[in-house]
Motif scaffolding. Structure first.
Motif, PDB file in Angstrom:
ATOM      1  N   THR A  95      65.679  66.178  41.649  1.00 37.12           N
ATOM      2  CA  THR A  95      65.768  64.616  42.410  1.00 37.12           C
ATOM      3  C   THR A  95      64.668  64.147  42.981  1.00 37.12           C
ATOM      4  N   PRO A  96      64.604  62.491  41.963  1.00 43.60           N
ATOM      5  CA  PRO A  96      62.550  62.735  41.790  1.00 43.60           C
ATOM      6  C   PRO A  96      62.469  62.561  43.512  1.00 43.60           C
ATOM      7  N   VAL A  97      60.711  63.185  43.396  1.00 42.65           N
ATOM      8  CA  VAL A  97      60.219  62.797  44.746  1.00 42.65           C
ATOM      9  C   VAL A  97      59.220  61.481  44.823  1.00 42.65           C
ATOM     10  N   CYS A  98      59.196  60.920  43.711  1.00 44.58           N
ATOM     11  CA  CYS A  98      57.433  60.396  43.261  1.00 44.58           C
ATOM     12  C   CYS A  98      56.847  60.193  42.087  1.00 44.58           C
ATOM     13  N   THR A  99      56.950  59.352  41.593  1.00 43.79           N
ATOM     14  CA  THR A  99      56.351  59.454  40.189  1.00 43.79           C
ATOM     15  C   THR A  99      54.360  58.707  40.567  1.00 43.79           C
ATOM     16  N   LEU A 100      53.639  58.949  40.542  1.00 40.47           N
ATOM     17  CA  LEU A 100      52.207  58.559  39.882  1.00 40.47           C
ATOM     18  C   LEU A 100      51.237  58.331  39.483  1.00 40.47           C
ATOM     19  N   LYS A 101      51.018  56.901  39.468  1.00 41.85           N
ATOM     20  CA  LYS A 101      50.315  55.769  38.786  1.00 41.85           C
ATOM     21  C   LYS A 101      49.346  55.335  39.132  1.00 41.85           C
ATOM     22  N   PRO A 102      47.794  55.948  38.633  1.00 43.65           N
ATOM     23  CA  PRO A 102      47.059  55.350  39.167  1.00 43.65           C
ATOM     24  C   PRO A 102      46.469  54.210  38.732  1.00 43.65           C
ATOM     25  N   ASP A 103      45.802  53.045  39.401  1.00 45.28           N
ATOM     26  CA  ASP A 103      45.377  51.563  39.005  1.00 45.28           C
ATOM     27  C   ASP A 103      44.569  51.437  38.134  1.00 45.28           C
ATOM     28  N   ALA A 104      43.012  52.569  38.400  1.00 42.23           N
ATOM     29  CA  ALA A 104      42.601  51.922  37.212  1.00 42.23           C
ATOM     30  C   ALA A 104      43.096  52.884  35.971  1.00 42.23           C
ATOM     31  N   LYS A 105      42.363  52.811  34.975  1.00 38.94           N
ATOM     32  CA  LYS A 105      42.757  53.316  33.819  1.00 38.94           C
ATOM     33  C   LYS A 105      41.826  54.356  33.671  1.00 38.94           C
ATOM     34  N   LEU A 106      42.894  55.290  33.630  1.00 39.62           N
ATOM     35  CA  LEU A 106      42.226  56.958  33.761  1.00 39.62           C
ATOM     36  C   LEU A 106      42.836  57.501  32.717  1.00 39.62           C
ATOM     37  N   GLY A 107      43.874  56.927  31.845  1.00 36.39           N
ATOM     38  CA  GLY A 107      44.004  57.541  30.637  1.00 36.39           C
ATOM     39  C   GLY A 107      45.203  58.455  30.560  1.00 36.39           C
ATOM     40  N   MET A 108      45.439  59.481  30.129  1.00 40.53           N
ATOM     41  CA  MET A 108      46.610  60.019  29.586  1.00 40.53           C
ATOM     42  C   MET A 108      46.088  61.727  31.575  1.00 40.53           C
ATOM     43  N   PRO A 109      47.475  62.044  31.624  1.00 37.22           N
ATOM     44  CA  PRO A 109      47.118  63.056  32.337  1.00 37.22           C
ATOM     45  C   PRO A 109      46.983  64.525  31.855  1.00 37.22           C
TER      46      PRO A 109
END
Length: 367
Positions: free
Chosen positions: A186-200
């Motif tokens: 089950t999906p819990v959350c998706t985390l995406k920064p507003d700033a351009k940080l590139g790939m995790p």
């Protein structure tokens, strides 16, 4: 003619001439407290591996021990290789118990057990995370998750008790991280920064003792380390640690202190204060650039790093004091791991390399 030098002594002399030997300090914190002659201690050559495993047939990308509560049985090591195979090694016989093929020949990036040697999870560059049933000699993929990420970022797993885990995986969106509940997926959350940080580039889930929301550490392509709150789906703090992508990080929840490495010639540590703000603490400069992976030992006394220069470096975790430079491998060291033996004297450190070998070391078990 005088006595011939051993191979380890020869390499140590070569390092000293090249200026790398200055990194090697074979003096433990305990020895310093007893005022042992440090000059004599520094003259000792670094140790050789206790033993070496060969036979993966490809570069070794990831390692995971399963030794706890196995003293009367067989302690295991799981290794993931670039040819898509997961080897299960019996550390008593030093032989392969089985070889798991579940990623269609695609490189295996990460492996971890699910509270038992009978349940394994593996991540491959075939865009899949596989769940394995290894009970009673089986080697069956029981379920899988599509990661949709083509990068090299390893997943992270957090035990939630009651037979549930959180799994953080790199997302289809290059900058996003997905968090799922297992075994339900089950999906819990998706985390995406507003700033351009590139790939995790690296991930580590963490559950604070306070019982609050689980948190996620993420190292990004722009060289920053970020802390996320999963319940609020919010970025709590971000710290610019490196000028290059963060290749690996680890975190000590007892001291609220973490460490990270990149392609630079430095290892940086950072702290988390009561306001959940990240601050840079210490930095150790290396002779040669490039950290593939790093790991804090379970007792929080030793930090090990895997280097692009074929070396394994050991540092005291308290002050990041260099303790030893271990040389054996002939290519990039890609991963390091500490065993979870119940008896401290039996603890081992393992290192996997592009040279297709896994070296085992007994280091600083008495400090």
């Amino acid at each position: 003619m005088g006595p011939l030098l051993s191979l380890s002594q020869f390499w140590f002399l070569c390092e000293t001439v090249a200026g790398v030997g200055s990194e090697y300090l074979s003096v433990t914190a305990a020895a310093e407290e007893r005022n042992v002659n440090t000059h004599a201690a520094m003259a000792l050559p670094p140790p050789d591996p206790q033993f070496v495993l060969r036979g993966t047939g490809a570069p070794v990308n990831t390692l995971h021990f399963c030794c706890r509560n196995q003293e009367q049985d067989k302690p295991l090591l799981f290794s993931g290789s670039a040819n898509g195979a997961v080897h299960v090694w019996n550390l008593r016989t030093r032989r392969t118990e089985s070889v798991l093929e579940g990623h269609g020949g695609a490189s295996v990036l990460w492996v971890q057990t699910l509270n038992s040697r009978d349940a394994l999870i593996s991540q491959g560059r075939d865009l899949r995370v596989c769940m394995w049933d290894l009970a009673e000699g089986r080697s069956v993929v029981t379920d899988s998750i599509l990661t949709e990420s083509v990068g090299f970022c390893q997943c992270s797993l957090l035990d939630r008790e009651g037979g549930h885990w959180l799994l953080a995986v790199p997302g289809a969106d290059m900058a996003a991280v997905r968090v799922l509940d297992l075994p339900s997926k089950t999906p819990v959350c998706t985390l995406k920064p507003d700033a351009k940080l590139g790939m995790p580039m690296c991930l580590k889930l963490w559950q604070p003792d306070s019982g609050s929301s689980p948190l996620l550490w993420a190292g990004y392509e722009d060289g920053s380390v970020s802390l996320w709150n999963l319940s609020e789906r919010s970025l709590l703090s971000r710290l610019a640690c490196h000028a290059e992508p963060v290749m690996s990080l680890d975190f000590d929840p007892g001291k609220l202190r973490g460490v990270s490495g990149s392609s630079e010639k430095a290892i940086n540590s950072w702290t988390l204060d009561g306001q959940q703000s990240l601050k840079l603490q210490d930095s150790v400069e290396l002779v040669n650039p490039g950290i593939s992976h790093l790991c804090i030992r379970e007792d929080r006394r030793i930090l090990a790093t895997a280097g692009w220069d074929h070396r394994i470096r050991l540092l005291g975790w308290k002050k990041l004091k260099p303790l030893a430079v271990l040389q054996y491998h002939t290519d990039v060291v890609q991963c390091v791991a500490f065993s979870d033996h119940d008896v401290p004297s039996k603890r081992l450190m393992a290192a996997g390399s592009k040279d297709q070998r896994i070296s085992f070391w007994s280091v600083y078990n008495q400090i």
